[in-house]
Scaffold this motif. Structure first.
Motif, PDB file in Angstrom:
ATOM      1  N   PHE A 274      -4.698  14.511  12.283  1.00  0.00           N
ATOM      2  CA  PHE A 274      -4.951  14.608  10.971  1.00  0.00           C
ATOM      3  C   PHE A 274      -5.087  13.049  10.670  1.00  0.00           C
ATOM      4  O   PHE A 274      -6.039  12.704   9.931  1.00  0.00           O
ATOM      5  N   TRP A 275      -3.994  12.135  10.848  1.00  0.00           N
ATOM      6  CA  TRP A 275      -3.988  10.652  10.526  1.00  0.00           C
ATOM      7  C   TRP A 275      -5.180   9.837  11.139  1.00  0.00           C
ATOM      8  O   TRP A 275      -5.614   8.995  10.404  1.00  0.00           O
ATOM      9  N   ASP A 276      -5.175  10.087  12.333  1.00  0.00           N
ATOM     10  CA  ASP A 276      -6.298   9.538  13.011  1.00  0.00           C
ATOM     11  C   ASP A 276      -7.799   9.688  12.389  1.00  0.00           C
ATOM     12  O   ASP A 276      -8.440   8.730  11.945  1.00  0.00           O
ATOM     13  N   LYS A 277      -8.093  10.994  12.097  1.00  0.00           N
ATOM     14  CA  LYS A 277      -9.247  11.396  11.442  1.00  0.00           C
ATOM     15  C   LYS A 277      -9.300  10.574  10.196  1.00  0.00           C
ATOM     16  O   LYS A 277     -10.607  10.520   9.521  1.00  0.00           O
ATOM     17  N   ASN A 278      -7.995  10.577   9.333  1.00  0.00           N
ATOM     18  CA  ASN A 278      -8.337   9.510   8.076  1.00  0.00           C
ATOM     19  C   ASN A 278      -8.054   8.345   8.194  1.00  0.00           C
ATOM     20  O   ASN A 278      -7.753   7.564   7.332  1.00  0.00           O
ATOM     21  N   ASN A 279      -8.150   7.733   9.260  1.00  0.00           N
ATOM     22  CA  ASN A 279      -8.075   6.367   9.729  1.00  0.00           C
ATOM     23  C   ASN A 279      -6.465   5.814   9.013  1.00  0.00           C
ATOM     24  O   ASN A 279      -6.529   4.354   8.695  1.00  0.00           O
TER      25      ASN A 279
ATOM     26  N   ASP B 235      -7.806   9.509  -1.081  1.00  0.00           N
ATOM     27  CA  ASP B 235      -6.842   8.499  -1.581  1.00  0.00           C
ATOM     28  C   ASP B 235      -6.145   8.249  -0.512  1.00  0.00           C
ATOM     29  O   ASP B 235      -4.915   7.864  -0.530  1.00  0.00           O
ATOM     30  N   LEU B 236      -6.619   8.345   0.714  1.00  0.00           N
ATOM     31  CA  LEU B 236      -5.544   7.855   1.897  1.00  0.00           C
ATOM     32  C   LEU B 236      -6.241   6.680   2.444  1.00  0.00           C
ATOM     33  O   LEU B 236      -5.680   6.176   3.673  1.00  0.00           O
ATOM     34  N   GLU B 237      -7.195   6.042   1.907  1.00  0.00           N
ATOM     35  CA  GLU B 237      -7.547   4.574   2.432  1.00  0.00           C
ATOM     36  C   GLU B 237      -6.075   3.483   1.848  1.00  0.00           C
ATOM     37  O   GLU B 237      -5.455   3.897   1.075  1.00  0.00           O
TER      38      GLU B 237
ATOM     39  N   GLN C 188       0.674  -1.248   0.126  1.00  0.00           N
ATOM     40  CA  GLN C 188      -0.029   0.124  -0.054  1.00  0.00           C
ATOM     41  C   GLN C 188       0.868   1.201   0.092  1.00  0.00           C
ATOM     42  O   GLN C 188       2.225   1.106   0.102  1.00  0.00           O
ATOM     43  N   LEU C 189       0.121   2.294  -0.072  1.00  0.00           N
ATOM     44  CA  LEU C 189       0.874   3.684   0.136  1.00  0.00           C
ATOM     45  C   LEU C 189       1.447   3.937   1.177  1.00  0.00           C
ATOM     46  O   LEU C 189       0.856   3.701   2.294  1.00  0.00           O
ATOM     47  N   CYS C 190       2.788   4.577   1.348  1.00  0.00           N
ATOM     48  CA  CYS C 190       3.443   4.762   2.526  1.00  0.00           C
ATOM     49  C   CYS C 190       3.657   6.128   2.708  1.00  0.00           C
ATOM     50  O   CYS C 190       4.316   6.996   1.522  1.00  0.00           O
ATOM     51  N   PHE C 191       3.205   6.868   3.546  1.00  0.00           N
ATOM     52  CA  PHE C 191       3.844   8.349   3.733  1.00  0.00           C
ATOM     53  C   PHE C 191       4.814   8.062   4.500  1.00  0.00           C
ATOM     54  O   PHE C 191       4.691   7.341   5.618  1.00  0.00           O
ATOM     55  N   LEU C 192       5.783   9.132   4.599  1.00  0.00           N
ATOM     56  CA  LEU C 192       6.975   9.087   5.586  1.00  0.00           C
ATOM     57  C   LEU C 192       7.079  10.581   6.159  1.00  0.00           C
ATOM     58  O   LEU C 192       7.471  11.431   5.314  1.00  0.00           O
TER      59      LEU C 192
ATOM     60  N   ARG D 200      -0.443  15.814   2.059  1.00  0.00           N
ATOM     61  CA  ARG D 200      -1.240  14.943   2.977  1.00  0.00           C
ATOM     62  C   ARG D 200      -2.794  15.637   2.699  1.00  0.00           C
ATOM     63  O   ARG D 200      -3.624  14.770   2.644  1.00  0.00           O
ATOM     64  N   LYS D 201      -2.882  16.854   2.716  1.00  0.00           N
ATOM     65  CA  LYS D 201      -4.226  17.245   2.720  1.00  0.00           C
ATOM     66  C   LYS D 201      -4.700  17.149   1.375  1.00  0.00           C
ATOM     67  O   LYS D 201      -5.832  16.931   1.285  1.00  0.00           O
TER      68      LYS D 201
END
Ligand SMILES: [Zn+2]
Ligand SMILES: [Zn+2]
Length: 427
Positions: free
Chosen positions: A363-368, A342-344, A229-233, A334-335
């Motif tokens: 922010f990350w919590d809100k987007n699961n 697209d953050l699923e 999956q997509l990784c943000f770092l 990220r926004k």
């Protein structure tokens, strides 16, 4: 010789040390505090637009005649250990005729930070030194040592005057990508040191799950391979060791490291002095997303953005390749992902000091999006400090850059000489 610690004897951040011989005065580091008097995070807006007089009154600036703009300068020079704000953040107040000695890499990073509006310090009085090569300033003989730290091109200083030798460690560690520098220092330590002014950031702090920069890289490889999956770092664009670790991990796992133009320009500026730092044109494992933020606008304005066009990746391309990407986290990036839903199936890898996590966690919590921490410290572990002291065998150790100065005597007993903030001692 007189030693004064203006700040830093019992806190991390805001380091400022003065040495005064009969004829000369030098200052080592002049940083912004990281904490305020209640141990909350220091609000740097407290400094913006304030006069020198106000800041001396509020205790942010030390009351030192002959250091500041508008006074007759009586300080010979400032030695700057490395480009972290907690070491250089107050330099804009220093008289512009006073030279600031620093490493070439440090100068470049400060210039970049100034261009992007992160510091008021223009570095016009910056004088790059040659590492390992002794130079003179007034009565003082100074030898800069290159050390391993999360801040780029960090220096320690061996300072001699009036028959005394002082070693200022600066911020350093023994477990980064340049750990060889630490090993070499253990093999060939500075000799006959009367005073070792030693950082102790790790006293009272736990080591953490990953202890070396190599362990961080290896863990990243595992994650990049396992997670389809997509990784943000999230990491600092000025922590070059970490950017190298991420890039190497991307290569090993066949991922693409997507950086922003700001990060690309930092790497590009450092190319001249360090050819091993990854560059935007290093092939298929690195691309640039032109996130439309203030930094990108500034680069467009001065036409430096154009240079990076060949590595550009569009949002649509990122969407297609999403599971192969490691996107360097930036506020607007990220926004945009969130807005386009697209953050699923995404993971955030948090690879910086934990203290900043509360800023982004909601922010990350809100987007699961789950947050995984993969980080190691920029500072020497206590056992490395012990090894270092054993190698140097200084007469005295002066604590600095620590929240736990009292811990020093547990290890080094009567060798420890406490010098409080604002205190001057004869050495
Ligand atoms: Zn520091
Ligand atoms: Zn530092």
């Amino acid at each position: 010789m007189l030693l004064t610690i203006h700040r830093g004897s019992k806190e991390i951040g805001g380091s400022c040390v003065e040495l005064q011989s009969k004829q000369s005065r030098i200052l080592i580091d002049f940083g912004l505090p990281l904490v305020d008097e209640n141990m909350g995070r220091f609000d740097s807006r407290k400094v913006k637009g304030k006069s020198k007089k106000d800041l001396i009154k509020s205790g942010v600036l030390p009351d030192m005649e002959g250091l500041y703009e508008g006074e007759h300068p009586t300080v010979n020079a400032v030695l700057l250990s490395h480009p972290h704000q907690d070491h250089y953040g107050l330099l804009p107040f220093v008289h512009p005729d006073i030279p600031i000695y620093l490493s070439e890499g440090c100068k470049i990073l400060i210039e970049v930070s100034h261009f992007f509006g992160q510091t008021d310090f223009k570095a016009t009085n910056a004088k790059p030194v040659t590492v390992w090569k002794q130079f003179r300033e007034g009565d003082f003989k100074i030898r800069p040592y290159l050390v391993d730290h999360s801040g780029f091109a960090a220096l320690a200083f061996l300072i001699e005057a009036e028959g005394k030798k002082i070693f200022y460690s600066g911020d350093f560690r023994g477990h980064g990508r340049k750990s060889i520098l630490f090993e070499n220092m253990l093999k060939r330590p500075p000799k006959d040191i009367s005073y070792l002014i030693l950082e102790g950031s790790m006293f009272g702090r736990a080591k953490g799950q990953y202890q070396t920069e190599q362990e961080v890289e290896d863990r990243l490889v595992e994650l990049f391979r396992d997670k389809e999956q997509l990784c943000f770092l999230a990491c600092s664009s000025q922590n070059i060791d970490r950017l190298v670790s991420v890039f190497k991990a991307c290569k090993r796992s066949n991922r693409i490291f997507v950086i922003d133009p700001y990060t690309a320009s930092i790497l590009h500026r450092l190319k001249r002095i360090s050819p091993h730092i990854p560059q935007f044109d290093w092939g298929r494992n690195i691309r640039i997303f032109f996130v439309p933020n203030r930094c990108t606008d500034k680069m467009a304005e001065n036409k430096s953005l154009f240079k990076f066009k060949s590595a550009k990746i569009t949002y649509e391309q990122m969407r297609e390749l999403r599971n192969r990407l490691v996107v360097k986290d930036a506020c607007l990036t990220r926004k945009i992902f969130s807005k386009k839903k697209d953050l699923e199936k995404t993971t955030l890898i948090y690879s910086m000091w934990e203290g900043y996590l509360p800023d982004v966690k909601p922010f990350w919590d809100k987007n699961n999006v789950p947050v995984l921490k993969v980080h190691c410290s920029g500072h020497a572990y206590v056992e490395d400090l012990q090894e270092f002291v054993k190698a140097v065998t200084p007469k005295y150790i002066v604590p600095i850059h620590t929240f736990s100065p009292e811990k020093y005597s547990e290890h080094w007993g009567s060798c420890v000489k406490m010098v409080g903030d604002g205190e001057t001692v004869e050495i």
